[in-house]
Design a protein around this motif. Structure first.
Motif, PDB file in Angstrom:
ATOM      1  N   GLY A   1      -0.095  -3.331   8.077  1.00 21.82           N
ATOM      2  CA  GLY A   1      -0.206  -1.886   7.913  1.00 21.82           C
ATOM      3  C   GLY A   1       0.105  -1.449   6.491  1.00 21.82           C
ATOM      4  O   GLY A   1      -0.393  -2.032   5.521  1.00 21.82           O
ATOM      5  N   TYR A   2       0.955  -0.421   6.374  1.00 24.46           N
ATOM      6  CA  TYR A   2       1.296   0.112   5.058  1.00 24.46           C
ATOM      7  C   TYR A   2       2.157  -0.855   4.247  1.00 24.46           C
ATOM      8  O   TYR A   2       2.313  -0.687   3.032  1.00 24.46           O
ATOM      9  CB  TYR A   2       2.037   1.453   5.200  1.00 24.46           C
ATOM     10  CG  TYR A   2       1.128   2.586   5.585  1.00 24.46           C
ATOM     11  CD1 TYR A   2       0.422   3.291   4.622  1.00 24.46           C
ATOM     12  CD2 TYR A   2       0.953   2.937   6.923  1.00 24.46           C
ATOM     13  CE1 TYR A   2      -0.427   4.332   4.981  1.00 24.46           C
ATOM     14  CE2 TYR A   2       0.105   3.969   7.285  1.00 24.46           C
ATOM     15  CZ  TYR A   2      -0.579   4.670   6.308  1.00 24.46           C
ATOM     16  OH  TYR A   2      -1.433   5.690   6.665  1.00 24.46           O
ATOM     17  N   ASP A   3       2.702  -1.867   4.884  1.00 23.82           N
ATOM     18  CA  ASP A   3       3.502  -2.865   4.176  1.00 23.82           C
ATOM     19  C   ASP A   3       2.669  -4.034   3.686  1.00 23.82           C
ATOM     20  O   ASP A   3       3.216  -5.037   3.204  1.00 23.82           O
ATOM     21  CB  ASP A   3       4.626  -3.377   5.088  1.00 23.82           C
ATOM     22  CG  ASP A   3       5.636  -2.288   5.423  1.00 23.82           C
ATOM     23  OD1 ASP A   3       5.884  -1.435   4.537  1.00 23.82           O
ATOM     24  OD2 ASP A   3       6.151  -2.281   6.556  1.00 23.82           O
ATOM     25  N   THR A   4       1.359  -3.928   3.798  1.00 23.08           N
ATOM     26  CA  THR A   4       0.470  -4.963   3.272  1.00 23.08           C
ATOM     27  C   THR A   4       0.617  -5.038   1.750  1.00 23.08           C
ATOM     28  O   THR A   4       0.529  -4.029   1.050  1.00 23.08           O
ATOM     29  CB  THR A   4      -0.995  -4.662   3.630  1.00 23.08           C
ATOM     30  OG1 THR A   4      -1.129  -4.616   5.051  1.00 23.08           O
ATOM     31  CG2 THR A   4      -1.919  -5.727   3.064  1.00 23.08           C
ATOM     32  N   VAL A   5       0.843  -6.224   1.253  1.00 23.11           N
ATOM     33  CA  VAL A   5       1.050  -6.418  -0.184  1.00 23.11           C
ATOM     34  C   VAL A   5      -0.290  -6.677  -0.853  1.00 23.11           C
ATOM     35  O   VAL A   5      -1.079  -7.518  -0.402  1.00 23.11           O
ATOM     36  CB  VAL A   5       2.012  -7.592  -0.452  1.00 23.11           C
ATOM     37  CG1 VAL A   5       2.156  -7.825  -1.958  1.00 23.11           C
ATOM     38  CG2 VAL A   5       3.375  -7.318   0.169  1.00 23.11           C
ATOM     39  N   ILE A   6      -0.556  -5.934  -1.920  1.00 30.79           N
ATOM     40  CA  ILE A   6      -1.770  -6.134  -2.714  1.00 30.79           C
ATOM     41  C   ILE A   6      -1.348  -6.356  -4.162  1.00 30.79           C
ATOM     42  O   ILE A   6      -0.262  -5.956  -4.585  1.00 30.79           O
ATOM     43  CB  ILE A   6      -2.720  -4.924  -2.618  1.00 30.79           C
ATOM     44  CG1 ILE A   6      -1.985  -3.630  -3.003  1.00 30.79           C
ATOM     45  CG2 ILE A   6      -3.305  -4.795  -1.219  1.00 30.79           C
ATOM     46  CD1 ILE A   6      -2.862  -2.398  -2.951  1.00 30.79           C
ATOM     47  N   ASP A   7      -2.224  -7.020  -4.931  1.00 32.04           N
ATOM     48  CA  ASP A   7      -1.912  -7.240  -6.339  1.00 32.04           C
ATOM     49  C   ASP A   7      -2.543  -6.138  -7.170  1.00 32.04           C
ATOM     50  O   ASP A   7      -3.168  -5.212  -6.652  1.00 32.04           O
ATOM     51  CB  ASP A   7      -2.386  -8.627  -6.797  1.00 32.04           C
ATOM     52  CG  ASP A   7      -3.883  -8.841  -6.557  1.00 32.04           C
ATOM     53  OD1 ASP A   7      -4.633  -7.852  -6.574  1.00 32.04           O
ATOM     54  OD2 ASP A   7      -4.284 -10.004  -6.360  1.00 32.04           O
ATOM     55  N   GLU A   8      -2.379  -6.253  -8.493  1.00 32.43           N
ATOM     56  CA  GLU A   8      -2.893  -5.199  -9.360  1.00 32.43           C
ATOM     57  C   GLU A   8      -4.404  -5.118  -9.351  1.00 32.43           C
ATOM     58  O   GLU A   8      -4.982  -4.101  -9.749  1.00 32.43           O
ATOM     59  CB  GLU A   8      -2.390  -5.394 -10.800  1.00 32.43           C
ATOM     60  CG  GLU A   8      -2.817  -6.683 -11.454  1.00 32.43           C
ATOM     61  CD  GLU A   8      -1.825  -7.802 -11.176  1.00 32.43           C
ATOM     62  OE1 GLU A   8      -1.916  -8.846 -11.841  1.00 32.43           O
ATOM     63  OE2 GLU A   8      -0.975  -7.642 -10.274  1.00 32.43           O
ATOM     64  N   GLU A   9      -5.071  -6.183  -8.923  1.00 31.40           N
ATOM     65  CA  GLU A   9      -6.517  -6.154  -8.809  1.00 31.40           C
ATOM     66  C   GLU A   9      -6.970  -5.600  -7.464  1.00 31.40           C
ATOM     67  O   GLU A   9      -8.159  -5.490  -7.199  1.00 31.40           O
ATOM     68  CB  GLU A   9      -7.085  -7.580  -8.989  1.00 31.40           C
ATOM     69  CG  GLU A   9      -6.778  -8.207 -10.334  1.00 31.40           C
ATOM     70  CD  GLU A   9      -7.469  -7.488 -11.473  1.00 31.40           C
ATOM     71  OE1 GLU A   9      -8.538  -6.884 -11.222  1.00 31.40           O
ATOM     72  OE2 GLU A   9      -6.943  -7.518 -12.595  1.00 31.40           O
ATOM     73  N   GLY A  10      -6.014  -5.258  -6.602  1.00 31.97           N
ATOM     74  CA  GLY A  10      -6.369  -4.699  -5.305  1.00 31.97           C
ATOM     75  C   GLY A  10      -6.856  -5.733  -4.321  1.00 31.97           C
ATOM     76  O   GLY A  10      -7.634  -5.415  -3.409  1.00 31.97           O
ATOM     77  N   GLY A  11      -6.442  -6.980  -4.483  1.00 29.79           N
ATOM     78  CA  GLY A  11      -6.881  -8.036  -3.584  1.00 29.79           C
ATOM     79  C   GLY A  11      -6.503  -7.755  -2.140  1.00 29.79           C
ATOM     80  O   GLY A  11      -5.371  -7.352  -1.853  1.00 29.79           O
TER      81      GLY A  11
ATOM     82  N   ILE B   1       0.838  -1.199   0.000  1.00 29.50           N
ATOM     83  CA  ILE B   1       0.000   0.000   0.000  1.00 29.50           C
ATOM     84  C   ILE B   1       0.874   1.250   0.000  1.00 29.50           C
ATOM     85  O   ILE B   1       0.583   2.232  -0.694  1.00 29.50           O
ATOM     86  CB  ILE B   1      -0.942  -0.021   1.224  1.00 29.50           C
ATOM     87  CG1 ILE B   1      -1.966  -1.171   1.068  1.00 29.50           C
ATOM     88  CG2 ILE B   1      -1.664   1.317   1.393  1.00 29.50           C
ATOM     89  CD1 ILE B   1      -2.892  -1.322   2.250  1.00 29.50           C
ATOM     90  N   TYR B   2       1.955   1.217   0.772  1.00 36.48           N
ATOM     91  CA  TYR B   2       2.867   2.363   0.812  1.00 36.48           C
ATOM     92  C   TYR B   2       3.416   2.663  -0.580  1.00 36.48           C
ATOM     93  O   TYR B   2       3.454   3.827  -1.011  1.00 36.48           O
ATOM     94  CB  TYR B   2       4.007   2.075   1.793  1.00 36.48           C
ATOM     95  CG  TYR B   2       5.016   3.202   1.892  1.00 36.48           C
ATOM     96  CD1 TYR B   2       4.860   4.216   2.827  1.00 36.48           C
ATOM     97  CD2 TYR B   2       6.115   3.244   1.039  1.00 36.48           C
ATOM     98  CE1 TYR B   2       5.778   5.261   2.907  1.00 36.48           C
ATOM     99  CE2 TYR B   2       7.032   4.272   1.112  1.00 36.48           C
ATOM    100  CZ  TYR B   2       6.867   5.284   2.048  1.00 36.48           C
ATOM    101  OH  TYR B   2       7.762   6.318   2.108  1.00 36.48           O
TER     102      TYR B   2
END
Length: 641
Positions: A523-533, A488-489
């Motif tokens: 937190g801000y280090d949460t990893v999301i994919d290009e679909e925003g999963g 997210i960051y």
């Protein structure tokens, strides 16, 4: 984006294959390879020497055969005689054929095989073949460097070109087909080059070397062997000409199939929601069958080349064996020479067979190259001005001066539009679908250039500015909240890579991202994919707003930024956008008129024209187009109750 007449760019039904002739495409590929001139020179020399060593070896090996045959025949003759005396004795007995053969040989009557001499000849042959193999390996190694480097450069050129293409290009080609060109076609071209260049050079040079050796041994037998060459090349050209369209169709069908699969997989939830799986499967089966048909025809037609050349080669072998045997019997040729010639004739058809078998790979590779060249040759964005202008002030004054634009030459969309957005004001653009609202935004960003009139930013025509300068002043929040794979960051920091962590956190707080990020384990280090999963649609939208916050733009464009979220999230987004709009000129495109009631100016568009403009109260009092839109959203339900 919608249809051409409805305020959006046009979409074509599929990729347009632009057939080129085989020769120019091959020459263009060779020009790319020649950027490695030094390597190519070494490769050519290595292949030439390797082929020469291979061509000489059978002739030397034929000498070993002659040594053995001479020894065998010598043991059959009486010892103590000279060769001439032995020949005279044979003629006296009436054995003329044997006498002629012995007379042409280097025999010593009564002396058997000189195995020491045979051994020396075999060592020379071994050295020739080892040297040829080492040089062939060196050529293959260097060629791999050349091909991989060329494809790397070509891939980089395609990547650079993609960023220079106008948005219009992407609106006219399915994304799946574009991905197929820059992945599948590049990979296919790489494999084709690796498998054909060295083999083709080797085969052509081998044909020349073997032909020279055959003429040296026997011009008559060489003529017999060469008779099959024009037949082989004629058959190859005839078959290859008919396989080219099928290879083009094969890769075109591959692109269309990839486009359909990418579209179906991206919208799989919608497909299931409407129960259209069977229709998608039917479309897939239809395109898969077309791909199968074109692939089958291409491979079958090109596959006929090899057995055709092998058949001609077998006819040539029979003719050479018969005539060569007669020449040995007459004493015109030695057995070793005929053996070498037969070996040459068999090797002579082999490179022809290889050339024929390579044509399917070459046709496939050239077809892929042409699809890649289509991208490289596509018309680019108009270049930035040589002497760009930069606005003296940075207030965000936007002025449309008699602007006209159309996606298709014969389909008018925006005609003679004039509009002024004052610094710090919020300009809302409303109207029915297809009125030209999104097109207006595309023109501000210079995704498209106007056909007539001009758009000025703080008094400077946007076409006199560089695109980077223009777009650095503009922040966009779109209806489709696109995120990149990462944390997210990282997604927020994309708005300004130079921003500090404190600035990123501040943007997140102002856009109401911070409150839900705190609930996530990382937190801000949460990893999301290009679909925003991992985050909801509204949370994705808030992240994109935080990204725009961080960029600190002078001009803000909000295109349906709240159309797909719930009411509570919409309120958060509206608060975030209100913060974002402070001291900025903003353009807000919205169908929900409740989101634009506080706008300084509301512009109502219909069919590319501004039909009304004013604030909310003024437009309601005018009882015009805006009033009808407003009543359709709010008054209708009240009357229904």
């Amino acid at each position: 984006m919608t249809r051409p007449g409805a305020g959006g760019p046009p979409m074509m039904r599929g990729p347009v294959e632009k057939a080129r002739s085989f020769g120019p495409s091959v020459r263009r590929l060779l020009s790319l390879l020649l950027s490695y001139r030094g390597f190519m020179a070494v490769i050519l020399v290595a292949i030439v020497v390797s082929v020469a060593l291979t061509a000489v070896a059978p002739r030397v090996l034929g000498h070993a055969t002659d040594l053995i045959f001479d020894g065998v025949i010598g043991r059959m003759l009486p010892a103590g005689l000279t060769k001439d005396e032995a020949v005279t004795g044979l003629r006296a007995r009436g054995d003329e054929t044997f006498a002629d053969m012995v007379g042409s040989m280097n025999v010593i009557p009564g002396v058997g095989v000189d195995f020491a001499a045979v051994g020396r000849v075999l060592l020379i042959v071994l050295a020739l073949y080892v040297g040829s193999a080492v040089l062939s390996w060196l050529a293959a190694y260097l060629l791999n460097i050349v091909v991989v480097g060329t494809i790397r450069g070509l891939r980089a050129d395609v990547e650079d070109k993609v960023h220079r293409l106008p948005l219009r290009y992407y609106d006219t080609i399915p994304r799946g087909d574009l991905l197929s060109r820059v992945t599948n076609d590049l990979d296919n071209l790489s494999q084709s080059l690796q498998q054909t260049i060295s083999q083709f050079l080797n085969s052509v040079l081998t044909v020349i070397a073997l032909l020279a050796m055959m003429i040296w041994i026997s011009p008559l037998l060489a003529v017999i062997a060469v008779l099959t060459v024009p037949l082989a090349f004629g058959a190859t050209a005839f078959i290859a000409k008919r396989s080219k369209p099928h290879f083009m169709a094969q890769w075109s069908s591959t692109g269309k199939l990839n486009a359909q699969v990418e579209e179906a997989f991206t919208g799989h939830e919608l497909v299931k929601a409407f129960g259209r799986q069977h229709e998608i499967e039917a479309t897939f089966d239809e395109r898969n069958d077309k791909l199968y048909e074109s692939s089958w025809r291409a491979q079958f037609i090109s596959g006929v080349i090899m057995p055709t050349i092998m058949f001609l080669g077998n006819l040539n072998y029979v003719a050479v064996a018969v005539v060569g045997g007669l020449r040995v019997a007459s004493g015109s040729l030695s057995l070793g020479e005929v053996q070498a010639f037969i070996q040459y004739s068999r090797q002579f058809t082999q490179p022809l067979t290889q050339i024929g078998s390579m044509f399917n790979l070459m046709q496939s590779g050239v077809a892929s190259a042409e699809r890649i060249f289509d991208i490289l040759d596509a018309e680019e964005e108009s270049p930035d001005p040589v002497d760009p202008h930069t606005p003296a002030d940075d207030h965000g004054l936007i002025a449309f001066d008699d602007v006209s634009f159309r996606y298709e030459p014969d389909t008018p969309l925006i005609e003679n539009l004039s509009l002024v957005a004052e610094p710090g004001h919020m300009v809302a653009i409303v109207g029915p679908t297809g009125a030209g609202k999104t097109t207006l935004v595309n023109l501000i960003m210079r995704f498209y250039d106007v056909d007539a009139g001009r758009i000025c930013v703080d008094g400077v025509d946007s076409r006199r500015m560089t695109r980077d300068d223009l777009r650095e002043r503009i922040g966009m929040v779109l209806q489709d909240s696109w995120l990149f794979g990462g944390t997210i960051y990282d997604n927020i920091a994309y708005g300004d890579p130079t921003a500090t962590r404190a600035e990123v956190m501040e943007a997140a707080m102002l856009s109401h991202v911070h409150h839900f990020v705190r609930t996530l384990p990382d937190g801000y280090d949460t990893v999301i994919d290009e679909e925003g999963g991992g985050v909801s649609a509204g949370e994705r939208q808030l992240i994109t707003i935080a990204r725009a916050f961080l960029a600190k733009p002078t001009i803000l464009i909000l295109d349906e930024a709240t159309s797909s979220v719930d009411t509570r999230t919409e309120l958060l987004i509206q608060q975030a956008m209100a913060n974002l709009r402070t001291d900025r000129t903003s353009f807000v495109i919205a169908h929900r008129l409740s989101t634009v009631r506080d706008a300084d100016v509301i512009v109502v568009m219909e069919d590319g024209h501004i039909v009304e403009q004013g604030n909310h109260d003024q437009l309601l009092a005018a009882q015009g187009a805006y009033c009808r839109l407003y009543n359709s959203q709010f008054a209708g339900p009240v009357e229904a109750t």
